[in-house]
Scaffold this motif. Structure first.
Motif, PDB file in Angstrom:
ATOM      1  N   SER A   1       2.362 -10.364 -15.598  1.00 40.56           N
ATOM      2  CA  SER A   1       1.261 -10.642 -16.524  1.00 40.56           C
ATOM      3  C   SER A   1      -0.092 -10.228 -15.959  1.00 40.56           C
ATOM      4  O   SER A   1      -1.055 -10.085 -16.720  1.00 40.56           O
ATOM      5  N   CYS A   2      -0.160  -9.989 -14.649  1.00 37.89           N
ATOM      6  CA  CYS A   2      -1.427  -9.517 -14.073  1.00 37.89           C
ATOM      7  C   CYS A   2      -1.677  -8.056 -14.413  1.00 37.89           C
ATOM      8  O   CYS A   2      -2.793  -7.578 -14.308  1.00 37.89           O
ATOM      9  N   LEU A   3      -0.632  -7.349 -14.812  1.00 39.57           N
ATOM     10  CA  LEU A   3      -0.778  -5.934 -15.168  1.00 39.57           C
ATOM     11  C   LEU A   3      -0.710  -5.718 -16.672  1.00 39.57           C
ATOM     12  O   LEU A   3      -0.701  -4.590 -17.133  1.00 39.57           O
TER      13      LEU A   3
ATOM     14  N   GLY B   1      -0.771 -14.038  -7.378  1.00 38.65           N
ATOM     15  CA  GLY B   1      -0.538 -13.796  -5.951  1.00 38.65           C
ATOM     16  C   GLY B   1      -1.341 -12.621  -5.470  1.00 38.65           C
ATOM     17  O   GLY B   1      -2.226 -12.757  -4.626  1.00 38.65           O
ATOM     18  N   CYS B   2      -1.033 -11.450  -6.006  1.00 31.66           N
ATOM     19  CA  CYS B   2      -1.708 -10.232  -5.548  1.00 31.66           C
ATOM     20  C   CYS B   2      -2.664  -9.666  -6.591  1.00 31.66           C
ATOM     21  O   CYS B   2      -3.605  -8.970  -6.258  1.00 31.66           O
ATOM     22  N   ASP B   3      -2.398  -9.942  -7.873  1.00 28.81           N
ATOM     23  CA  ASP B   3      -3.185  -9.382  -8.989  1.00 28.81           C
ATOM     24  C   ASP B   3      -3.057  -7.864  -9.052  1.00 28.81           C
ATOM     25  O   ASP B   3      -3.910  -7.192  -9.612  1.00 28.81           O
TER      26      ASP B   3
ATOM     27  N   GLN C   1       2.412  -6.460  -7.421  1.00 28.39           N
ATOM     28  CA  GLN C   1       3.250  -6.237  -6.243  1.00 28.39           C
ATOM     29  C   GLN C   1       4.077  -7.442  -5.835  1.00 28.39           C
ATOM     30  O   GLN C   1       5.019  -7.292  -5.055  1.00 28.39           O
ATOM     31  N   CYS C   2       3.749  -8.643  -6.309  1.00 25.46           N
ATOM     32  CA  CYS C   2       4.438  -9.823  -5.759  1.00 25.46           C
ATOM     33  C   CYS C   2       5.337 -10.533  -6.765  1.00 25.46           C
ATOM     34  O   CYS C   2       6.256 -11.243  -6.384  1.00 25.46           O
ATOM     35  N   GLY C   3       5.070 -10.400  -8.039  1.00 27.56           N
ATOM     36  CA  GLY C   3       5.909 -11.029  -9.067  1.00 27.56           C
ATOM     37  C   GLY C   3       5.582 -12.491  -9.335  1.00 27.56           C
ATOM     38  O   GLY C   3       6.228 -13.116 -10.181  1.00 27.56           O
ATOM     39  N   ALA C   4       4.585 -13.040  -8.657  1.00 28.28           N
ATOM     40  CA  ALA C   4       4.262 -14.463  -8.855  1.00 28.28           C
ATOM     41  C   ALA C   4       3.791 -14.747 -10.275  1.00 28.28           C
ATOM     42  O   ALA C   4       3.859 -15.880 -10.750  1.00 28.28           O
ATOM     43  N   CYS C   5       3.327 -13.720 -10.968  1.00 25.06           N
ATOM     44  CA  CYS C   5       2.770 -13.890 -12.319  1.00 25.06           C
ATOM     45  C   CYS C   5       3.792 -13.580 -13.411  1.00 25.06           C
ATOM     46  O   CYS C   5       3.410 -13.489 -14.578  1.00 25.06           O
ATOM     47  N   THR C   6       5.066 -13.417 -13.048  1.00 24.51           N
ATOM     48  CA  THR C   6       6.079 -12.980 -14.024  1.00 24.51           C
ATOM     49  C   THR C   6       6.194 -13.959 -15.190  1.00 24.51           C
ATOM     50  O   THR C   6       6.330 -15.177 -15.001  1.00 24.51           O
TER      51      THR C   6
HETATM   52  S1  FES Z   1       0.035 -11.520  -9.220  1.00 24.64           S
HETATM   53 FE1  FES Z   1       1.321 -10.316  -7.946  1.00 24.64          FE
HETATM   54  S2  FES Z   1       2.452  -9.134  -9.372  1.00 24.64           S
HETATM   55 FE2  FES Z   1       1.039 -10.204 -10.589  1.00 24.64          FE
END
Ligand code: FES
Ligand code: FES
Length: 241
Positions: A125-127, A105-107, A110-115
């Motif tokens: 997982s983006c972090l 989502g944001c990479d 910040q959004c949690g879409a990659c949880t």
């Molecule tokens: S893509 Fe948004 S928190 Fe990882």
């Protein structure tokens, strides 16, 4: 003869610097000062290209891909990959293992879409670098159901389905992974800010406020929040029954 670049001062130069530039020395003259300044500036001037070269080499090293071998245990299956050391877990899953359920989502965390769930804990997982996840047990949205039919859905997946807890669905894999880990955290007595604010620090129940707080890292652009809370509440009650 001028000094070689960055070389230590000669005995003669040291004599100038240490003897002729002694504060209070009556022999301190304009000629001496100019000579000493010339020696120093020559050293600085000839050193500048070297500093620039070192900086360029450092920048080149930082951008030159370095490879690393990692083994990711994803949804019960061991996967060996050779990756650029900078590869995130999200990119390893999506680009290298073709597991595209986890969304970017944001990479930026910040959004949690990659949880995803990493050794039982939910992470963005983006972090998370893939190298950090080497050897860890990773569960993605693809690993939650036990089969392909609707009866094989995990309790949280079924609750999201029954409570219509999504619209476009982009955030849903992250929401479901997050809610799955949330139920485990609650079983182990993990506390949230709401637990402390309400004074329920001993076996806190999953009230709607607790669910909202514990799911606050997962953003839904469609604002399906009321149904997401209802789904998590229902799944939590089923798990306790
Ligand atoms: S893509 Fe948004 S928190 Fe990882
Ligand atoms: S359902 Fe669309 S972003 Fe959440």
């Amino acid at each position: 003869m001028s000094a070689p670049p960055c070389s230590p001062p000669s005995d003669y130069e040291e004599e100038i610097l240490e003897t002729e530039l002694t504060p209070g020395d009556n022999e301190f003259s304009r000629r001496t000062f100019v000579k000493a300044a010339g020696i120093l500036s020559a050293g600085v001037a000839t050193g500048v290209p070297r500093i620039a070269a070192a900086e360029n080499a450092q920048a080149a090293a930082a951008t030159t891909p370095q490879k690393i071998s990692v083994t990711l245990k994803v949804n019960g299956k061991s996967e060996s990959l050779t990756l650029d050391t900078r590869t995130t877990l999200l990119d390893a899953l999506r680009e290298h293992l073709d597991l595209t359920g986890s969304k970017k989502g944001c990479d930026h965390g910040q959004c949690g879409a990659c949880t995803v769930i990493l050794d039982g804990r939910r992470v963005n997982s983006c972090l998370t670098l893939a190298a950090v996840a080497n050897g860890a047990e990773i569960t993605t949205i693809e690993g939650l159901a036990h089969g392909d039919d609707i009866d094989s859905l995990s309790p949280i997946q079924a609750a999201f389905f029954q409570h219509d807890a999504f619209q476009c669905g982009y955030c849903t894999p992250g929401q479901i992974c997050s809610a799955t880990a949330l139920l485990e955290e609650q079983k182990h007595g993990t506390l949230s800010t709401v637990s402390f604010e309400t004074g329920h620090t001993s076996n806190p129940q999953l009230t709607d406020d607790e669910i909202r707080e514990r799911m606050s890292g997962n953003i839904c652009r469609c604002a399906a929040y009321p149904n997401i809370v209802a789904a998590v509440r229902a799944a939590a009650r089923s798990a306790q029954a």
